[in-house]
Design a protein around this motif. Structure first.
Motif, short mmCIF file in Angstrom:
data_model
loop_
_atom_site.label_atom_id
_atom_site.label_comp_id
_atom_site.label_asym_id
_atom_site.label_seq_id
_atom_site.Cartn_x
_atom_site.Cartn_y
_atom_site.Cartn_z
N GLN A 278 0.83 -1.20 0.00
CA GLN A 278 0.00 0.00 0.00
C GLN A 278 0.87 1.26 0.00
N SER A 279 0.32 2.32 -0.54
CA SER A 279 1.04 3.60 -0.50
C SER A 279 1.11 4.05 0.95
N THR A 280 2.23 4.64 1.32
CA THR A 280 2.44 5.07 2.71
C THR A 280 3.01 6.48 2.74
N TYR A 281 3.03 7.03 3.93
CA TYR A 281 3.69 8.32 4.12
C TYR A 281 4.33 8.35 5.49
N TYR A 282 5.36 9.17 5.61
CA TYR A 282 6.02 9.35 6.90
C TYR A 282 6.65 10.73 6.94
N ILE A 283 6.92 11.18 8.15
CA ILE A 283 7.51 12.52 8.34
C ILE A 283 8.98 12.36 8.68
N ASN A 335 -4.39 9.74 -0.78
CA ASN A 335 -5.36 10.83 -0.79
C ASN A 335 -4.82 11.99 0.02
N ILE A 336 -4.50 13.08 -0.64
CA ILE A 336 -3.88 14.23 0.03
C ILE A 336 -4.79 14.81 1.10
N ASP A 337 -6.08 14.86 0.82
CA ASP A 337 -7.01 15.42 1.82
C ASP A 337 -6.99 14.59 3.10
N ASN A 338 -7.01 13.26 2.94
CA ASN A 338 -6.98 12.40 4.12
C ASN A 338 -5.67 12.53 4.88
N ILE A 339 -4.55 12.57 4.13
CA ILE A 339 -3.25 12.71 4.77
C ILE A 339 -3.15 14.03 5.53
N ILE A 370 2.99 24.38 2.14
CA ILE A 370 2.36 24.82 0.90
C ILE A 370 0.87 24.54 1.01
N SER A 371 0.10 24.99 0.05
CA SER A 371 -1.34 24.75 0.09
C SER A 371 -1.65 23.30 -0.25
N VAL A 372 -2.86 22.89 0.09
CA VAL A 372 -3.29 21.53 -0.19
C VAL A 372 -3.36 21.30 -1.69
N ASP A 373 -3.83 22.28 -2.45
CA ASP A 373 -3.91 22.14 -3.90
C ASP A 373 -2.52 21.97 -4.52
N GLU A 374 -1.56 22.71 -4.00
CA GLU A 374 -0.18 22.56 -4.51
C GLU A 374 0.36 21.16 -4.19
#
Length: 605
Positions: A278-283, A335-339, A370-374
């Motif tokens: 699955q796609s993931t993200y981390y800081i 999904n950027i909005d969810n993230i 930056i903005s969510v759209d960016e």
């Protein structure tokens, strides 16, 4: 009384319907045979030759009848060969012969004829009678055996023969014996055989105990006991006989932690070599990093759960790996909005309450730089991972900014003296003290001197001053700050806080007795203590007029005790000094406890 043997009767029957001349020849032959006077002679004449003559004579009689009773009809080979081809009812012929013999004998001797007719049953009747007798005896034996079997099984205190539980034979056992045997066997099987799972070359296992697997053995034994049991002894016997021919096996009910099984299978699913990624993200630092997913397979949790439960239920999983059922799956798109909703957090100011006294610390916030759209546009154009910049949001009020009204009670105070004439050293004391001043420690938090004060550098304003290094007194950057750590160490002791890490100097200092100091070296030696009290504490310090002072504030508790710290030199030589330090706790002047804080050794200048 005249008795006739079967052989004689047959010979007589064979003469029926023969021409007078033939009958005379046969009678002449019969006269030459031994007389039959006893039953024993009748049995001796049952031989093979007589039987053969019987058949031949009967056949001759039939042939003679068909040729209209010709006087000269002598059995010929041709006639004998043709006879089998004729469809003749032998029984009817024999009956007719018997009737003729009876008729002839009656004319000569009515009594004898009567007795012979009455006492000389036909062969067929004798056979039927024998069969009837044998059948009757057989029925009696069966009935007798059934009766004995029924009586022997009247005792219903044991399980019937031919009954097993999970293929564990429990025949002829009491309930208690069956429960013990089955329980021991199941426990052994579950303890020594893990559930083996296989997917291509990938193999793993699950311990049955991990799933809290249990069998309802008592219920299964009750069911086994009911097989072949009842109030009707005869019906029970038939059931028990059926069990001998067709044994039965009972499977007990099983209980497992299905939630734990699902969790375990989900974990295994991620370990599959071809598992979907699955796609993931981390800081990382000030960046949000999003990585794309990859198609693959996942475990069919519902199907595998049912399969494993069934395999466990009959213990068929033993020595047989279970093939993992999988489902192909595509990864979910990020999904950027969810993230954003998951990581975005506003900063929270620190605050406190007085009833009861509780300090709530500040919390930093986090946001996209930056903005969510960016961010969405960056993700859409990213070929591999997407990096989105972040920014930290800081609160307006921190715990160190909370006023003293939140910390109404002075818990401890300790001070040391310094020479104001040494300005560089004094500067270092002030810099270190200012870093610590106002620090708030929540219950359970640990204070680290090196973390709070930071590295002693020229950029931070520290000066060269005397330090201990390699057994000598030399000038070093930040010299003198150990006086601040020593003063704080003693204040923490008197506040009855837990000391986590502390070391003594190489030499006994001028501002503290042996055993009462705490040295620090950035990156190697630290001084740490924990707020082991039930309420937040605040550290207040000052460096002025030759005095370095630390006060620790908080809320006094009913269980607080008086703290007494003592130290003494235990040994002194030309090159070293040894000391021991004690902490004694008192309540209303009475000693509650006493312990050794440290045993230290110093070099002599």
């Amino acid at each position: 009384m005249l008795k006739m043997s079967v052989g004689e009767k047959e010979k007589t029957n064979n003469t029926q319907d023969l021409p007078p001349k033939k009958q005379a020849d046969i009678e002449s032959a019969q006269i030459s045979e031994p007389k039959l006077e006893t039953k024993n002679k009748k049995q001796n004449n049952k031989n093979k030759k007589s039987t053969q003559n019987k058949k031949e004579n009967a056949q001759n009689a039939v042939v003679i009848e068909e040729k209209d009773n010709k006087e000269t009809a002598e059995p010929k080979p041709e006639v004998e060969k043709e006879a089998p081809a004729e469809k003749v009812d032998i029984d009817s012929v024999i009956n007719e012969v018997e009737k003729q013999i009876d008729s002839d004998l009656k004319k000569q001797n009515p009594d004898t004829e009567f007795k012979v007719a009455k006492q000389g049953p036909s062969i067929k009747k004798q056979i039927f009678k024998t069969i009837e007798n044998v059948f009757f005896i057989f029925i009696i034996l069966i009935a007798l055996a059934f009766t004995i079997f029924t009586i022997s099984n009247v005792d219903n205190s044991k399980i019937s023969y031919g009954v097993s539980i999970l293929d564990i034979d429990v025949s002829n056992m009491t309930k208690e014996e069956a429960i013990e045997k089955v329980t021991n066997q199941i426990t052994h099987d579950l303890s020594n055989n893990n559930i083996m799972l296989k997917h291509n070359d990938f193999e793993t296992s699950i311990e049955p105990s991990q799933l809290e697997t249990t069998f309802n053995v008592e219920s299964a034994v009750d069911a086994a006991f009911e097989v072949g049991s009842g109030n009707n002894a005869i019906t029970n016997s038939f059931k028990k006989i059926a069990l001998i021919v067709n044994p039965t096996s009972i499977t007990p009910e099983i209980t497992i932690n299905e939630e734990q099984l699902s969790t375990t299978l989900s974990d295994i699913s991620t370990q599959l070599p071809d598992a979907v990624i699955q796609s993931t993200y981390y800081i990382e630092g000030e960046n949000l990093i999003i990585t794309p997913g990859q198609s693959g397979v996942i475990i069919d949790i519902e199907k595998m759960s049912e399969t494993i439960k069934n395999k466990l239920n009959n213990l068929s999983y033993i020595n047989t790996p279970i093939e993992i059922a999988t489902i192909s799956q595509e990864p979910e798109q990020p999904n950027i909005d969810n993230i954003y909703n998951e990581i975005h957090k506003e900063a929270t100011d620190a605050y406190y309450t007085t009833d009861p006294y509780v300090v709530y610390p500040e919390q930093n916030g986090l946001d996209f730089a930056i903005s969510v759209d960016e961010a969405k546009q960056m993700l859409a154009t990213a070929e591999t991972e997407c990096i989105i910049p972040l920014k930290t949001l800081y609160p307006s009020v921190t715990t160190n900014m909370i006023g003293m009204e939140a910390f109404p009670d002075l818990l401890s105070s300790f001070s040391t003296r310094y020479a104001t004439s040494n300005r560089d050293r004094t500067t270092n004391l002030i810099l270190a003290a200012n870093k610590i001043n106002g620090t708030v420690l929540l219950p359970g938090e640990t204070f680290s001197y090196n973390t709070v004060v930071g590295e002693r550098t020229i950029a931070a304003g520290y000066k060269e001053a005397a330090i201990y290094q390699d057994g000598e007194v030399v000038d070093g950057l930040g010299g003198g700050i150990c006086q601040i750590s020593t003063t704080l160490y003693n204040a923490a002791l008197y506040a009855n806080l837990e000391i986590v890490e502390r070391r003594n100097h190489q030499f006994v200092t001028s501002y503290a007795d042996a055993g009462r100091d705490a040295t620090v070296v950035y990156g190697s030696q630290d001084f740490k203590f924990k707020n082991s009290r039930g309420y937040a504490i605040k550290i207040v310090c000052s460096v002025e007029n030759g005095i370095a002072k630390f006060d620790i504030y908080g809320v006094r508790e009913p269980t607080d005790l008086e703290v007494v710290i003592t130290s003494k030199v235990t040994k002194r030589t030309a090159t070293s000094i040894s000391s021991v330090t004690y902490k004694t706790l008192k309540q209303n002047g009475q000693v509650v406890s006493s312990e050794v804080l440290s045993r230290d050794t110093y070099k002599v200048h």
